[in-house]
Design an enzyme around this catalytic site. Structure first.
Site, mmCIF file in Angstrom:
data_model
loop_
_atom_site.group_PDB
_atom_site.id
_atom_site.type_symbol
_atom_site.label_atom_id
_atom_site.label_comp_id
_atom_site.label_asym_id
_atom_site.label_seq_id
_atom_site.Cartn_x
_atom_site.Cartn_y
_atom_site.Cartn_z
ATOM 1 N N CYS A 49 -3.036 -0.390 6.898
ATOM 2 C CA CYS A 49 -2.221 -1.607 6.945
ATOM 3 C C CYS A 49 -1.656 -1.875 5.551
ATOM 4 O O CYS A 49 -2.408 -1.914 4.577
ATOM 5 C CB CYS A 49 -3.088 -2.773 7.393
ATOM 6 S SG CYS A 49 -2.253 -4.368 7.316
ATOM 7 N N CYS A 52 -3.272 -5.306 4.094
ATOM 8 C CA CYS A 52 -4.688 -5.491 3.731
ATOM 9 C C CYS A 52 -5.436 -4.192 3.502
ATOM 10 O O CYS A 52 -6.592 -4.216 3.070
ATOM 11 C CB CYS A 52 -5.407 -6.315 4.794
ATOM 12 S SG CYS A 52 -5.835 -5.381 6.273
ATOM 13 N N CYS A 98 -2.952 -5.990 13.263
ATOM 14 C CA CYS A 98 -4.047 -5.484 12.440
ATOM 15 C C CYS A 98 -5.323 -6.255 12.772
ATOM 16 O O CYS A 98 -5.325 -7.479 12.801
ATOM 17 C CB CYS A 98 -3.702 -5.648 10.959
ATOM 18 S SG CYS A 98 -5.089 -5.218 9.873
ATOM 19 N N CYS A 101 -6.322 -8.397 9.184
ATOM 20 C CA CYS A 101 -5.495 -9.474 8.602
ATOM 21 C C CYS A 101 -4.529 -10.081 9.610
ATOM 22 O O CYS A 101 -3.794 -10.997 9.265
ATOM 23 C CB CYS A 101 -4.746 -8.984 7.366
ATOM 24 S SG CYS A 101 -3.324 -7.935 7.726
ATOM 25 N N CYS A 121 3.859 1.969 19.333
ATOM 26 C CA CYS A 121 5.153 2.038 18.649
ATOM 27 C C CYS A 121 5.067 1.068 17.470
ATOM 28 O O CYS A 121 5.079 -0.150 17.649
ATOM 29 C CB CYS A 121 6.250 1.635 19.631
ATOM 30 S SG CYS A 121 7.895 1.788 18.944
HETATM 31 FE FE FE Z 1 -4.097 -5.737 7.812
#
Ligand code: FE
Length: 130
Positions: A49, A52, A98, A101, A121
């Protein structure tokens, strides 16, 4: 064991992320197809991510969907991401976020390849390859 969640104010996210990252990750935007760095690459490794650092997808699960967005048939771990129903824009979709976060990542569809039949996607701008 569940991971510690990251909580920041939208103002903090706005300072830390680029305008493009903020628009997609925190405001749920979509980058233009074929605009990102990871749409076509099949280089091995792990995608994190961008907001984060949470591990999201292994390149082993990446495939060329032809859509211009990075596409995966599964997350690196089941709890790496969370799901929300998204009925915006006159569509009924499953949003992928995510798991740490809560940043918007993209959507998951049921037209992916074996072994899962799923197509995650994902916006390139939300990802960072290690
Ligand atoms: Fe994240």
């Amino acid at each position: 064991m569940s991971k510690r969640k990251v909580h920041k104010t939208e103002e903090e996210w706005r300072r830390e992320l680029s305008p493009e990252e903020f628009q997609v990750c925190r405001l749920g935007g979509t980058e233009p197809a074929f605009s990102g760095d990871y749409g076509m690459t099949l280089k091995e490794g792990v995608y994190h991510c961008v907001a984060c650092g949470n591990e999201l997808f292994d390149a082993k699960a990446k495939f060329d969907s032809g859509t211009g967005w990075p596409s995966f048939f599964e997350p690196i771990r089941p709890d790496a991401v969370t799901y929300e129903r998204d009925t915006s824009h006159g569509m009924d979709r499953i949003e992928v976020r995510c798991g740490v976060c809560d940043s918007h990542l993209g959507h998951v569809f049921e037209d992916g390849p074996e072994p899962t039949g799923k197509r995650y996607c994902i916006n390139s701008v939300c990802l960072e390859h290690d």
